[in-house]
Motif scaffolding. Structure first.
Motif, PDB file in Angstrom:
ATOM      1  N   VAL A 174      43.497  20.858 -52.430  1.00  0.00           N
ATOM      2  CA  VAL A 174      42.041  20.176 -52.769  1.00  0.00           C
ATOM      3  C   VAL A 174      41.993  20.467 -54.302  1.00  0.00           C
ATOM      4  O   VAL A 174      41.580  19.655 -55.103  1.00  0.00           O
ATOM      5  CB  VAL A 174      41.115  20.617 -51.636  1.00  0.00           C
ATOM      6  N   LEU A 175      41.882  21.630 -54.621  1.00  0.00           N
ATOM      7  CA  LEU A 175      41.655  22.102 -56.060  1.00  0.00           C
ATOM      8  C   LEU A 175      42.839  21.522 -57.129  1.00  0.00           C
ATOM      9  O   LEU A 175      42.414  21.008 -58.166  1.00  0.00           O
ATOM     10  CB  LEU A 175      41.603  23.466 -56.201  1.00  0.00           C
ATOM     11  N   LEU A 226      32.115   5.547 -49.329  1.00  0.00           N
ATOM     12  CA  LEU A 226      33.039   5.828 -48.503  1.00  0.00           C
ATOM     13  C   LEU A 226      32.493   7.088 -47.743  1.00  0.00           C
ATOM     14  O   LEU A 226      31.868   8.151 -48.374  1.00  0.00           O
ATOM     15  CB  LEU A 226      34.465   6.131 -49.210  1.00  0.00           C
ATOM     16  N   LYS A 227      33.154   7.321 -46.480  1.00  0.00           N
ATOM     17  CA  LYS A 227      32.985   8.828 -45.844  1.00  0.00           C
ATOM     18  C   LYS A 227      34.531   9.119 -45.840  1.00  0.00           C
ATOM     19  O   LYS A 227      35.361   8.345 -45.229  1.00  0.00           O
ATOM     20  CB  LYS A 227      32.485   8.626 -44.424  1.00  0.00           C
ATOM     21  N   ILE A 228      34.829  10.246 -45.998  1.00  0.00           N
ATOM     22  CA  ILE A 228      36.315  11.049 -46.185  1.00  0.00           C
ATOM     23  C   ILE A 228      36.163  12.164 -45.580  1.00  0.00           C
ATOM     24  O   ILE A 228      35.283  13.008 -45.382  1.00  0.00           O
ATOM     25  CB  ILE A 228      36.786  10.586 -47.584  1.00  0.00           C
ATOM     26  N   THR A 229      37.598  12.721 -45.450  1.00  0.00           N
ATOM     27  CA  THR A 229      38.067  13.921 -45.179  1.00  0.00           C
ATOM     28  C   THR A 229      39.020  14.557 -46.150  1.00  0.00           C
ATOM     29  O   THR A 229      39.684  13.682 -46.599  1.00  0.00           O
ATOM     30  CB  THR A 229      38.360  14.495 -43.694  1.00  0.00           C
ATOM     31  N   LEU A 230      38.742  15.912 -46.660  1.00  0.00           N
ATOM     32  CA  LEU A 230      39.956  16.340 -47.312  1.00  0.00           C
ATOM     33  C   LEU A 230      40.803  17.628 -46.651  1.00  0.00           C
ATOM     34  O   LEU A 230      39.997  18.179 -45.751  1.00  0.00           O
ATOM     35  CB  LEU A 230      39.268  16.895 -48.709  1.00  0.00           C
ATOM     36  N   HIS A 270      34.211  18.684 -60.616  1.00  0.00           N
ATOM     37  CA  HIS A 270      34.461  17.413 -60.385  1.00  0.00           C
ATOM     38  C   HIS A 270      34.608  17.258 -58.642  1.00  0.00           C
ATOM     39  O   HIS A 270      34.042  15.849 -58.258  1.00  0.00           O
ATOM     40  CB  HIS A 270      35.881  17.183 -60.843  1.00  0.00           C
ATOM     41  N   LEU A 271      34.943  18.013 -57.841  1.00  0.00           N
ATOM     42  CA  LEU A 271      35.061  17.849 -56.692  1.00  0.00           C
ATOM     43  C   LEU A 271      33.841  17.794 -55.899  1.00  0.00           C
ATOM     44  O   LEU A 271      33.512  17.300 -54.989  1.00  0.00           O
ATOM     45  CB  LEU A 271      35.918  18.861 -55.869  1.00  0.00           C
ATOM     46  N   ARG A 272      32.779  18.512 -56.519  1.00  0.00           N
ATOM     47  CA  ARG A 272      31.514  18.885 -56.075  1.00  0.00           C
ATOM     48  C   ARG A 272      30.696  17.396 -56.167  1.00  0.00           C
ATOM     49  O   ARG A 272      29.875  17.002 -55.356  1.00  0.00           O
ATOM     50  CB  ARG A 272      30.599  19.596 -56.669  1.00  0.00           C
ATOM     51  N   ALA A 273      31.202  16.653 -57.095  1.00  0.00           N
ATOM     52  CA  ALA A 273      30.586  15.306 -57.104  1.00  0.00           C
ATOM     53  C   ALA A 273      30.963  14.338 -56.143  1.00  0.00           C
ATOM     54  O   ALA A 273      30.110  13.101 -56.075  1.00  0.00           O
ATOM     55  CB  ALA A 273      31.114  14.831 -58.523  1.00  0.00           C
TER      56      ALA A 273
END
Length: 361
Positions: A185-186, A174-178, A211-214
């Motif tokens: 986000v955190l 996937l390509k996503i945006t947060l 986890h988010l870095r992954a």
């Protein structure tokens, strides 16, 4: 917490002197101060000219709006200027109301001037951020969820998202945006690990960061608004989204859906409040009373897809919005959802450090 106007950096670069001078010298083209109302809010609430025009026709008061893209920018601008920019109405979200209330930055409301307060759903009238709704009017409740192109996501993954774990399961496809929003986000990272969305534990916040870095291979950018264009163009397949924006894009493309995470969405609510030093409280009360009317509350919903706390406005909301499942914040959503809590400055510094690393990587 972000939701278009200036970024914090742009705001600081531009400087306050020019902004104050422009407002004080420019005014509203010779309109008497008593007939001017300056409001400061999310773009959603300051780009509704038809609603402004109706108010002008009824009261003779001209409304001018400035927008911000983060609560932090709004609070910093008011504090730095001492409200010399002359705002009499602001639209802070729940966590900002709590901060400003505790600092003494908001005016306690005179409910005798707001008879239509009774139109509001009682479940929103004694919130933890403002007990007894003494300093703010709960206006537009909303959630944070997942907007995605169902056709594209099914082709890439063979399934559709029901919770945030989906992002990690398919991060290579996937390509996503947060959202460009630290706490959202955190908090999502914490929640996806089964931790408290509002954790004050530095070790847990670090775990959420790692986890988010992954997810980095999948993240195109951190974006609060322009993700809608990326999703429509097919440049991303999925985005973290505020409900009013997520619902709006579903109405433009039948392939796009907006869902709330099974583990529970972030809950938020935009309010109307009067900042300390408001130069025109009479006009401010007139605007608040106007905003409490069912037809005006419904007009905001129909123009923006925002939620509403006004019980009498529900039947006036367009069926295409009212019948969207994710638009309704029922008792189940409230029970499963989580509000963003006020955290100590020392803990927020930990969040800031990890957010800077994450968003600048």
């Amino acid at each position: 917490m972000l939701r278009s106007g200036w970024s914090r950096r742009q705001f600081l670069k531009q400087g306050l002197g020019a902004a104050i001078a422009s407002r004080l010298l420019g005014g509203c083209g010779g309109v008497p101060p008593s007939q001017q109302l300056f409001i400061y809010g999310w773009e959603t609430y300051v780009n509704t000219q038809e609603i402004f025009d109706r108010f002008l026709d009824e009261t003779g008061i001209e409304v001018r709006g400035d927008s911000y893209d983060s609560l932090e920018v709004m609070e910093a601008r008011l504090k730095a200027t001492g409200n010399q920019l002359g705002y009499s109405i602001i639209y802070p979200s729940d966590i900002s109301v709590e901060r400003m209330r505790l600092r003494g930055d908001l005016v306690r409301l005179d409910k005798t001037l707001l008879t239509d307060f009774a139109n509001l759903d009682p479940k929103y009238l004694d919130p933890p951020y403002d007990p007894g709704s003494q300093y703010s009017i709960p206006l537009a409740p909303g959630t944070t969820g997942i907007a995605y192109n169902a056709k594209q996501v099914r082709e890439l993954t063979g399934s559709e998202p029901t919770d945030w774990g989906f992002l990690w399961q398919h991060r290579d496809k996937l390509k996503i945006t947060l959202l460009n929003d630290m706490r959202e986000v955190l908090g999502m990272g914490l929640k996806s690990l089964g931790l408290d969305y509002n954790s004050a534990n530095p070790a847990e916040i670090q775990r959420a960061y790692e986890h988010l870095r992954a997810l980095k291979p999948a993240i195109v950018k951190y974006e609060t608004y322009a993700w809608t264009e990326l999703l429509a163009a097919g440049d991303i397949a999925l985005s973290m989204a505020y409900s009013l924006d997520g619902i709006a894009v579903t109405q433009q493309d039948p392939n796009i859906r907006f869902v709330l995470a099974d583990s529970g969405p972030t809950l938020w609510i935009d309010t109307i409040a009067m900042p300390k030093g408001a130069p025109n409280p009479e006009a401010a009360y007139a605007w608040m009373a106007y905003s409490l009317r069912p037809e005006v509350a419904a007009a905001y919903v129909n123009a923006t897809n925002a939620g509403t706390t006004n019980r009498l406005a529900l039947d006036l909301v367009e069926p295409g919005i009212r019948n969207t499942p994710a638009w309704t914040i029922d008792e189940t959503v409230l029970r499963k959802g989580h509000w963003t809590a006020l955290l100590p400055d020392a803990v927020l510094q930990v969040y800031n450090e990890y957010w800077t690393r994450l968003s600048s990587a």
